[in-house]
Design a protein around this motif. Structure first.
Motif, mmCIF file in Angstrom:
data_model
loop_
_atom_site.group_PDB
_atom_site.id
_atom_site.type_symbol
_atom_site.label_atom_id
_atom_site.label_comp_id
_atom_site.label_asym_id
_atom_site.label_seq_id
_atom_site.Cartn_x
_atom_site.Cartn_y
_atom_site.Cartn_z
ATOM 1 N N GLU A 1 -2.705 0.329 -4.310
ATOM 2 C CA GLU A 1 -3.672 0.908 -3.376
ATOM 3 C C GLU A 1 -3.056 2.158 -2.765
ATOM 4 O OE1 GLU A 1 -5.897 0.008 0.906
ATOM 5 O OE2 GLU A 1 -4.767 -1.596 -0.105
ATOM 6 N N VAL A 2 -3.728 3.295 -2.908
ATOM 7 C CA VAL A 2 -3.187 4.563 -2.425
ATOM 8 C C VAL A 2 -4.095 5.131 -1.345
ATOM 9 C CG1 VAL A 2 -2.371 6.867 -3.043
ATOM 10 C CG2 VAL A 2 -2.235 5.001 -4.722
ATOM 11 N N GLN A 3 -3.506 5.460 -0.223
ATOM 12 C CA GLN A 3 -4.216 6.093 0.881
ATOM 13 C C GLN A 3 -3.632 7.479 1.111
ATOM 14 O OE1 GLN A 3 -3.436 3.448 4.150
ATOM 15 N NE2 GLN A 3 -4.765 1.810 3.366
ATOM 16 N N THR B 1 0.851 -1.187 0.000
ATOM 17 C CA THR B 1 0.000 0.000 0.000
ATOM 18 C C THR B 1 0.889 1.240 0.000
ATOM 19 O OG1 THR B 1 -1.771 -1.107 1.207
ATOM 20 C CG2 THR B 1 -1.719 1.295 1.323
ATOM 21 N N LEU B 2 0.473 2.268 -0.714
ATOM 22 C CA LEU B 2 1.179 3.547 -0.711
ATOM 23 C C LEU B 2 0.364 4.544 0.099
ATOM 24 C CD1 LEU B 2 3.396 5.487 -1.693
ATOM 25 C CD2 LEU B 2 1.988 5.904 -3.722
ATOM 26 N N ARG B 3 1.006 5.209 1.044
ATOM 27 C CA ARG B 3 0.327 6.193 1.886
ATOM 28 C C ARG B 3 0.959 7.566 1.662
ATOM 29 N NH1 ARG B 3 -0.085 4.073 7.611
ATOM 30 N NH2 ARG B 3 -1.580 2.745 6.542
ATOM 31 N N VAL B 4 0.183 8.492 1.131
ATOM 32 C CA VAL B 4 0.638 9.862 0.907
ATOM 33 C C VAL B 4 0.276 10.689 2.133
ATOM 34 C CG1 VAL B 4 0.485 11.891 -0.581
ATOM 35 C CG2 VAL B 4 0.207 9.597 -1.562
ATOM 36 N N VAL B 5 1.271 11.369 2.714
ATOM 37 C CA VAL B 5 1.017 12.135 3.931
ATOM 38 C C VAL B 5 1.480 13.572 3.770
ATOM 39 C CG1 VAL B 5 1.269 10.075 5.380
ATOM 40 C CG2 VAL B 5 3.235 11.569 5.010
ATOM 41 N N HIS B 6 0.813 14.447 4.516
ATOM 42 C CA HIS B 6 1.221 15.847 4.589
ATOM 43 C C HIS B 6 1.142 16.284 6.047
ATOM 44 C CE1 HIS B 6 1.843 20.016 3.411
ATOM 45 N NE2 HIS B 6 0.888 20.341 4.261
ATOM 46 N N ALA C 1 0.033 9.587 -7.779
ATOM 47 C CA ALA C 1 0.437 8.209 -7.508
ATOM 48 C C ALA C 1 -0.389 7.232 -8.334
ATOM 49 C CB ALA C 1 0.293 7.905 -6.025
ATOM 50 N N ARG C 2 -1.683 7.458 -8.420
ATOM 51 C CA ARG C 2 -2.551 6.544 -9.175
ATOM 52 C C ARG C 2 -2.288 6.625 -10.669
ATOM 53 N NH1 ARG C 2 -7.934 7.732 -5.475
ATOM 54 N NH2 ARG C 2 -7.458 6.143 -3.873
ATOM 55 N N ASP D 1 -5.084 15.143 -2.129
ATOM 56 C CA ASP D 1 -5.780 14.643 -3.319
ATOM 57 C C ASP D 1 -4.875 14.731 -4.546
ATOM 58 O OD1 ASP D 1 -8.019 14.168 -1.807
ATOM 59 O OD2 ASP D 1 -9.088 15.980 -2.449
ATOM 60 N N GLU D 2 -4.106 15.798 -4.616
ATOM 61 C CA GLU D 2 -3.173 15.976 -5.727
ATOM 62 C C GLU D 2 -2.104 14.883 -5.712
ATOM 63 O OE1 GLU D 2 -1.745 20.093 -6.812
ATOM 64 O OE2 GLU D 2 0.122 19.231 -6.027
ATOM 65 N N GLY D 3 -1.550 14.622 -4.531
ATOM 66 C CA GLY D 3 -0.537 13.581 -4.413
ATOM 67 C C GLY D 3 -1.083 12.205 -4.733
#
Length: 296
Positions: free
Chosen positions: A225-227, A179-184, A217-218, A211-213
């Motif tokens: 799977e992107v979170q 799973t890929l997790r995009v965080v800010h 990724a997608r 949402d942009e990140g």
């Protein structure tokens, strides 16, 4: 680094940390179809004395020893991953300078935290002149090759380098089936919100960034799977370090919206992380894609 045949450069010496980096790189090469280039930097020590007590250079012994180290590492890779192409090279010079030059022809540089004669530990105290600033490709700093669970975590702040970090993180997640997790991380102090609507407005900008990140990724890896996750912390580094607990890899840019030569967030995160970290830089002129810079 795309999940297609690429080149992974590994700095190696006879330390357990360097061998962990070799094993980690070999697994990634197996998963992505990449080739491994093992590199050992060495200097010519003064050994023995010639006529009149004048020291003489005798590089044969150290060179042969270094060659055996590389052969041993290459054999270990071949034993576990016979499908992975491996080359090994001895280069005279200091490890940092040698690896910086060689990295221009690689898609990923892999080093152990205490390999290369503890050079990395020194570099992290002087990052502006170290591998993390000057390498010609992303740098993976490997503390353990045993941790294979958890998501790939990537920091995103909307900068170009953060976007490139998302690309690298998405490729890693695709290669591992993770799973890929995009965080800010939000670090601006705020007063208590008087209503749910007020809190919603305050977080709108962060959600737009996330949402942009996620969209990037997608677009890069549609099957991953992107979170996304919004984090609040006193500093970006603190938030990333907390979020990275249990992650398979933390990916961040070399310099994002900050203006320093090496972002303080990246510096602090690399210094204090307990897991594996990949630092992404912009591609040097003359190269198309791969390498990148810092997030936050």
């Amino acid at each position: 680094m795309e999940p297609s045949a690429r080149s992974i450069l590994v700095g190696y010496d006879d330390t357990s940390a360097a061998m962990a980096a070799v094993r980690w790189a070999a697994e990634l090469a197996h998963d992505t179809g990449a080739e491994i280039r093992l590199l050992h930097a060495w200097t010519w020590p003064l050994l023995g004395q010639g006529l009149a007590g004048i020291p003489v250079l005798d590089p044969a012994g150290p060179r042969n020893q270094a060659s055996r180290l590389l052969d041993d590492a290459a054999e270990r890779i071949a034993a576990h991953h016979p499908d992975v192409p491996v080359t090994a090279e001895l280069v005279a010079g200091m490890p940092r300078e040698v690896l910086e030059e060689a990295s221009a022809g690689a898609d990923l540089l892999v080093v152990g935290t205490r390999g290369l004669g503890a050079v990395l530990g020194t570099l992290l105290g002087s990052v502006s002149r170290g591998l993390l600033h000057d390498a010609g490709c992303p740098v993976a700093i490997i503390r353990s090759d045993q941790h294979r669970a958890g998501p790939v975590l990537v920091a995103y702040d909307g900068s170009d380098t953060a976007g490139e970090a998302v690309d690298v993180a998405a490729d890693l997640a695709a290669a591992w089936g993770s799973t890929l997790r995009v965080v800010h991380v939000r670090t601006v102090p705020h007063a208590p919100y008087g209503s749910g609507g007020e809190a919603w407005e305050a977080g709108k900008g962060t959600r737009a960034l996330l949402d942009e990140g996620v969209a990037r990724a997608r677009a890069r890896q549609a099957r991953v799977e992107v979170q996304s996750r919004m984090l609040d912390a006193r500093t970006a580094a603190e938030g990333l370090l907390d979020a990275a607990a249990g992650a398979r890899m933390l990916v961040l840019g070399h310099r994002g919206l900050s203006r320093g030569r090496f972002g303080s967030t990246a510096h602090a995160t690399v210094l204090h992380a307990t897991g594996n970290v990949t630092v992404v830089r912009h591609a040097p002129e003359g190269r198309s894609e791969a390498p990148h810079e810092d997030v936050m």
